[in-house]
Design an enzyme around this catalytic site. Sequence first.
Site, PDB file in Angstrom:
ATOM      1  N   TYR A 157      49.274 -33.740 -36.182  1.00  0.00           N
ATOM      2  CA  TYR A 157      49.425 -33.746 -37.645  1.00  0.00           C
ATOM      3  C   TYR A 157      50.053 -35.043 -38.133  1.00  0.00           C
ATOM      4  CZ  TYR A 157      48.525 -28.707 -38.083  1.00  0.00           C
ATOM      5  OH  TYR A 157      47.956 -27.469 -38.082  1.00  0.00           O
ATOM      6  N   LYS A 214      75.174 -10.640 -27.990  1.00  0.00           N
ATOM      7  CA  LYS A 214      74.477 -10.524 -29.283  1.00  0.00           C
ATOM      8  C   LYS A 214      73.195 -11.353 -29.256  1.00  0.00           C
ATOM      9  CE  LYS A 214      77.520 -14.203 -30.968  1.00  0.00           C
ATOM     10  NZ  LYS A 214      78.679 -14.527 -31.807  1.00  0.00           N
TER      11      LYS A 214
HETATM   12  C1  LIG Z   1      79.511 -15.266 -30.844  1.00  0.00           C
HETATM   13  C2  LIG Z   1      80.943 -14.930 -30.731  1.00  0.00           C
HETATM   14  C3  LIG Z   1      81.602 -15.074 -29.489  1.00  0.00           C
HETATM   15  C4  LIG Z   1      80.981 -15.763 -28.304  1.00  0.00           C
HETATM   16  O1  LIG Z   1      81.092 -17.159 -28.545  1.00  0.00           O
HETATM   17  P1  LIG Z   1      80.596 -18.256 -27.519  1.00  0.00           P
HETATM   18  O2  LIG Z   1      80.977 -19.542 -28.178  1.00  0.00           O
HETATM   19  O3  LIG Z   1      79.118 -18.096 -27.436  1.00  0.00           O
HETATM   20  O4  LIG Z   1      81.275 -18.026 -26.230  1.00  0.00           O
HETATM   21  C5  LIG Z   1      82.905 -14.584 -29.398  1.00  0.00           C
HETATM   22  N1  LIG Z   1      83.533 -14.048 -30.475  1.00  0.00           N
HETATM   23  C6  LIG Z   1      82.942 -13.954 -31.691  1.00  0.00           C
HETATM   24  C7  LIG Z   1      83.686 -13.372 -32.826  1.00  0.00           C
HETATM   25  C8  LIG Z   1      81.636 -14.403 -31.867  1.00  0.00           C
HETATM   26  O5  LIG Z   1      81.056 -14.322 -33.063  1.00  0.00           O
END
Ligand SMILES: *Cc1c(COP(=O)(O)O)cnc(C)c1O
Length: 348
Positions: A244, A35
């Site tokens: 800044y 994702k």
């Molecule tokens: C993002 C996510 C993962 C992956 O998690 P990591 O901590 O990055 O390994 C797995 N399951 C769900 C439901 C998630 O939202």
Amino acid sequence: MAQATLTVKLGAIAANWRALDRMSAPRVETAAVVKANAYGTGIRRTAARLAEEGARKFFIATADEGAELRQALGDGPEIYVFGGHMRGDATAITDLDLIPLLNSPQQFRRQKEAAPTARFGVQLDTGMNRLGLEPADWAVLRDEVTASNPALVMSHLACADEPDHAMNAQQLATFEDMTQGLQAPRSLSATGGILLGYEYHFDLTRPGIGLYAGAPFDDGTPAIDLEVPVVQVRDLDVGETVGYGNTWTAQRPTRIATLSIGYADGLPRASGAGGLLAFADGQACPVVGRVSMDLVTVDVTALTEAPESMSIICDDQPVDDIAEAAGTIGYEIFTSLGRRYQRRYPAA
Ligand SMILES: *Cc1c(COP(=O)(O)O)cnc(C)c1O
């Protein structure tokens, strides 16, 4: 060109996936969570490399992400959508063959009406109270769902990055309780859960951050480097200020390099006051003054020669160090990696 270069080491990502795969029993399948543009690394190249390595199941957050991923992977690999079946997703779910994880009775109805023969999974809430069917809803729907052969039944751990947290065992027990006697494949663990041990692995694990060697997977191989061009170098007299708000004043004659990266590229503004460094040939130089939108200023007095570029993310300063300087977590640094970076994928 004043464009920073993000080098994504696909070989390291593939090696990390293998290492995480080896941490569970051979019969446990290891998926890949890609994702948010594969945690900023570029979903197309990263996912394609993971598929080549043997990953057959992928997870993304929304159907939109699934569309891009399907293009990159072609037919074959399973693509699960954490957010489930939202209004307007029916086309993607059927045409692109995405598998929604249904989180509520409403999403289950929507799936049954819009795509009655399409495959789906179910997400159960075991205590995180973020996504997933509540135990009471599950009790009502369980038989109907089971009759439709869900492709996966999963839940998510809230505290897996803290191995001693009592929540882990509590969610494990709840998940076992809710899925007792079920025929469908089960999944509970992301990266943190993989590190908790076999009993948390069930049939499928879902690592994300560990693929890029982010905490809590401290034994991984770092997967990204960020090299940033120096736009300008100047020499300051004692008493001159930088950036800044005049937050930094030269206490001695100082050479300042201005680098082409800022908070618009995902380098947190807060990291400037938190000990952020920039490196030239392995030599550390402090970032001084405020991080601005497109630029940062670095004290390079210690260098014998002004560099043409400097490293911000490298083995000497991995993503988790930048997160610490900014008071955040590596996930946020990864998923904020700038759109302006040129992403390079050298042959491993
Ligand atoms: C993002 C996510 C993962 C992956 O998690 P990591 O901590 O990055 O390994 C797995 N399951 C769900 C439901 C998630 O939202």
